[in-house]
Motif scaffolding. Structure first.
Motif: not given
Ligand code: UQ1
Length: 438
Positions: A68, A364, A376, A378, A388, A412, A415, A420, A425, A428
């Motif tokens: 990403p 998402s 965003l 989703e 969310t 992101f 995290v 993840m 993780w 949402p």
């Protein structure tokens, strides 16, 4: 041939000598790492016994990439080296690692063979192998990507995502063309995210009236979900970006800088100064040619339980890009798929039947619309928005916002590697795993 694989002290000799695993995961990408760790974490948290090597990952890749982030590289916001890690560094000692690729599946005997000829068998199999990008399906694309002066780039590979930034940022005048193929791709918003970033870069650097931007897509609209698509199309018109739909890039003439698109009315040519290409994508050959595949070549799983649809292969599960799940292929989707798969697989191991967990199709697409702004998207199965922050704070996520931009650019990536890849993780749901009624 004998290959020995050492995974932080756990040594597996995979050869004619068989290796058997309770849970065998094919793929060390976002889905594979996430699911292998969540299975382990669930067993541990429930105080259940696991033996050394019960869970294993098969993947020969040297590096794991935070894909990403490649849009951010193409927009000059990140360095590509910072987004990758050695795969071995992400596989904990309690998960075995076969640093090999799969050659073929034999689900009728609950086993597979690797490219070195080793045979691995399993109680349950999780296929999380990602998809294949067909660069060579567009005439002259590989050659044009390899030529640093061609003006042709793509954020869809590690090798070329930084070329996108050098091409975009160095353009002073001319035509910038951004393509999206017809058909299924991963992160279907990325072809236009990079276009919006280029548009904003030119605007901010006073080159807006010297550069024409066109978005040329094989798809019928800007985006699959109507709510976001309508807003993105309005933005396109407002920003003076040309739009052509159902135009599918088939070949490039790099010497003359002309791109050819297949349309219902025949071939249409378009000249460019720089061309950003999103190549067509599809299932890996080793999956497509296997008994696990559906007619299109994806692993044929139930859209709710993630278990294989064929009753004789019910110890096979799949998630992520290689699966037939009828939703868009993103890391965000994996955050919602994994807990469902883990719940169903662990119940299956205990009772022979899957649990009651059902995936709602959540996915998402954090759509960058410029530096400091992001829409965003989703949504769930049926292309229905499920936002969310709308549920939490009543915010309509179709409006591009700075806070969403920082989620994508700063939160992101952090995290992802902090939580993840090690299974802590839940998208949402944050750091608390969803619960399922059993
Ligand atoms: C997400 O969890 C995630 O994983 C780290 C992404 O990274 C690729 C995402 O793009 C999105 C949207 C999520 C979902 C999380 C929230 C808080 C909406």
């Amino acid at each position: 041939m004998t290959t020995s694989i050492i995974s932080r002290g756990v040594r597996y000799v995979s050869t004619s000598a068989k290796a058997h695993h309770k849970v065998l995961v094919v793929g060390g990408g976002s889905g594979g790492l996430n699911v292998a760790n969540q299975v382990y974490n669930k067993y541990k948290s429930e105080g259940k016994k696991l033996n050394e090597g019960d869970i294993a990952i098969v993947d020969a890749a040297e590096f794991h990439h935070y894909q990403p982030g490649w849009t951010l590289v193409g927009a000059g916001l990140k360095e590509k080296h910072d987004l990758r890690r050695r795969l071995t560094s992400l596989i904990p000692s309690y998960i075995a690692h076969h640093s090999e690729n799969v050659a073929s599946f034999s689900p009728e005997t609950s086993s597979l063979t690797t490219t070195s000829g080793a045979s691995l068998s399993y109680d349950t199999l999780i296929v999380a192998a990602g998809l294949k990008i067909n660069f060579e399906a567009i005439e002259n694309l590989p050659k044009a990507l390899a030529d640093p002066t061609s003006g042709v780039s793509s954020i869809y590979s590690y090798e070329t995502c930084d070329k996108a930034w050098s091409d975009i940022s160095s353009l002073r005048t001319g035509k910038a063309v951004f393509t999206q193929p017809a058909g299924i791709i991963k992160c279907a918003g990325a072809p236009q995210k990079i276009m919006w970033m280029a548009w904003d870069w030119y605007r901010r650097n006073n080159r807006g009236d010297k550069i024409d931007i066109d978005f040329i897509s094989g798809m019928p609209t800007m985006f699959s979900v109507k709510k976001y698509s309508d807003a993105l199309n309005a933005l396109r018109v407002e920003r003076g970006v040309g739009g052509k739909f159902e135009h599918n890039l088939v070949s490039i003439d790099p010497a003359n800088r002309v791109a050819s698109f297949k349309t219902a009315e025949g071939l249409v040519e378009k000249d460019y100064t720089i061309l950003h290409v999103t190549p067509p994508m599809g299932p890996h050959d080793f999956i497509k040619s296997s008994p696990l595949a559906d007619a299109a070549g994806w692993v044929d799983v139930d859209p709710a339980t993630l278990q294989h649809k064929k009753p004789e292969y019910k110890n096979v599960f799949s998630l992520g890009d290689c699966s037939s799940l009828p939703t868009s292929k993103t890391a965000a989707a994996i955050t919602a798929q994994t807990p469902v798969l883990v719940e169903n697989l662990t119940k299956f191991l205990e009772t022979g039947e899957v649990g009651k967990a059902a995936y709602d199709g959540y996915t998402s697409c954090p759509l960058l619309t410029g530096y400091g702004e992001l829409m965003l998207a989703e949504f769930v199965y049926g292309l229905k928005p499920k936002e969310t922050f709308h549920e939490l704070f009543g915010i309509d996520q179709v409006t591009p916002r700075r806070a969403f931009y920082h989620l994508k650019k700063d939160f992101f990536p952090w995290v992802y590697y902090d939580r993840m890849v090690n299974g802590r993780w839940f998208g949402p749901k944050g750091i608390s795993p969803p619960t399922f009624s059993s």
